[in-house]
Design a protein around this motif. Structure first.
Motif, PDB file in Angstrom:
ATOM      1  N   GLY A 144       0.687  -1.275  -0.088  1.00 12.15           N
ATOM      2  CA  GLY A 144       0.031   0.075   0.141  1.00 12.15           C
ATOM      3  C   GLY A 144       0.860   1.253  -0.009  1.00 12.15           C
ATOM      4  N   SER A 145       2.056   1.206  -0.033  1.00 10.93           N
ATOM      5  CA  SER A 145       2.867   2.397  -0.322  1.00 10.93           C
ATOM      6  C   SER A 145       2.467   3.418  -1.673  1.00 10.93           C
ATOM      7  N   ASP A 146       2.545   4.670  -1.512  1.00 12.10           N
ATOM      8  CA  ASP A 146       2.510   5.386  -2.800  1.00 12.10           C
ATOM      9  C   ASP A 146       3.469   5.405  -3.732  1.00 12.10           C
ATOM     10  N   GLY A 147       4.605   4.872  -3.284  1.00 18.37           N
ATOM     11  CA  GLY A 147       5.694   4.921  -4.361  1.00 18.37           C
ATOM     12  C   GLY A 147       7.176   4.558  -3.657  1.00 18.37           C
ATOM     13  N   LEU A 148       7.912   4.546  -4.357  1.00 15.77           N
ATOM     14  CA  LEU A 148       9.496   4.351  -4.171  1.00 15.77           C
ATOM     15  C   LEU A 148      10.491   5.470  -4.571  1.00 15.77           C
ATOM     16  N   ILE A 149      11.340   5.612  -3.532  1.00 17.88           N
ATOM     17  CA  ILE A 149      12.374   6.778  -3.901  1.00 17.88           C
ATOM     18  C   ILE A 149      13.693   6.096  -3.239  1.00 17.88           C
ATOM     19  N   PRO A 150      14.214   4.964  -3.997  1.00 15.46           N
ATOM     20  CA  PRO A 150      15.355   4.320  -3.390  1.00 15.46           C
ATOM     21  C   PRO A 150      16.710   4.983  -4.110  1.00 15.46           C
ATOM     22  N   SER A 151      17.649   4.945  -3.365  1.00 14.99           N
ATOM     23  CA  SER A 151      18.795   5.550  -4.044  1.00 14.99           C
ATOM     24  C   SER A 151      19.479   4.603  -5.078  1.00 14.99           C
ATOM     25  N   THR A 152      19.450   3.663  -5.113  1.00 17.12           N
ATOM     26  CA  THR A 152      19.614   2.493  -6.318  1.00 17.12           C
ATOM     27  C   THR A 152      18.821   3.082  -7.523  1.00 17.12           C
ATOM     28  N   GLY A 153      17.727   3.900  -7.564  1.00 20.99           N
ATOM     29  CA  GLY A 153      17.115   4.267  -8.504  1.00 20.99           C
ATOM     30  C   GLY A 153      17.606   5.327  -9.340  1.00 20.99           C
TER      31      GLY A 153
END
Length: 187
Positions: A144-153
């Motif tokens: 249910g998270s609204d999105g991802l902001i990973p450093s690997t991105g």
């Protein structure tokens, strides 16, 4: 300032441009937000100031004061590894009611914290949850998270685009396949 102008110039129609405003000096964060507002930034993200350890009340007051002062929507950025402080979920939940605090990016590596966060905010339309812990991206999206902001991105953004698209198509097998790729690049 040049990078801010370059980001604004290269902003694609329909995209959202975020900028980090974290500083140990409150006024610097506010002044930079004003520059951001003048340069097509849509929202800003801030960590806690990290020179001194803050108690829960001080953390809450910092973000309340910042949200009341900056001219753009504010994302709380919890990153224990950098600030050496963890913003308690109870504090974030209180702050989530502030009209100018729109989301949290949580990069703390705790599965228990992630699950509690999703339970608190997965159904909120007025407050977003974004995960900054690449190793739990699939779990976060499906939970249910609204999105991802990973450093690997920053290195392989196509993995997270593919993961997001697969999630939106209900293709969880592909979401987990992209998680395996994320893990490979993250390691």
């Amino acid at each position: 300032m040049d990078y801010l102008k370059a980001a604004a110039k290269n902003k694609k129609a329909g995209s959202v441009l975020y900028a980090g405003i974290s500083s140990n000096v409150f006024d610097e964060s506010v002044e930079f937000t004003k520059l951001c507002a003048d340069n097509a930034v849509d929202a800003v993200a801030a960590t806690l100031p990290s020179y001194y350890a803050l108690n829960n009340g001080q953390m809450q007051k910092y973000f309340e004061d910042l949200a009341a002062t900056v001219p753009l929507p504010l994302v709380i950025y919890n990153i224990l590894a950098t600030t050496h402080m963890s913003i308690p979920l109870e504090v974030i939940d209180e702050l989530s009611m502030h009209p100018n605090i729109v989301a949290v990016k949580d990069s703390e590596r705790s599965e228990e914290r992630l699950m509690k966060s999703l339970e608190l905010w997965k159904d909120r339309r007025d407050f977003g949850h974004f995960l900054g812990w690449a190793a739990k991206s699939a779990i976060a999206l499906i939970g249910g998270s609204d999105g991802l902001i990973p450093s690997t991105g920053n290195v392989v953004p196509e993995i997270y685009s593919a993961m997001w698209n697969a999630f939106n198509e209900g293709n969880y097998k592909e979401v987990y396949a992209m998680q395996l790729l994320s893990d490979k690049y993250g390691n």
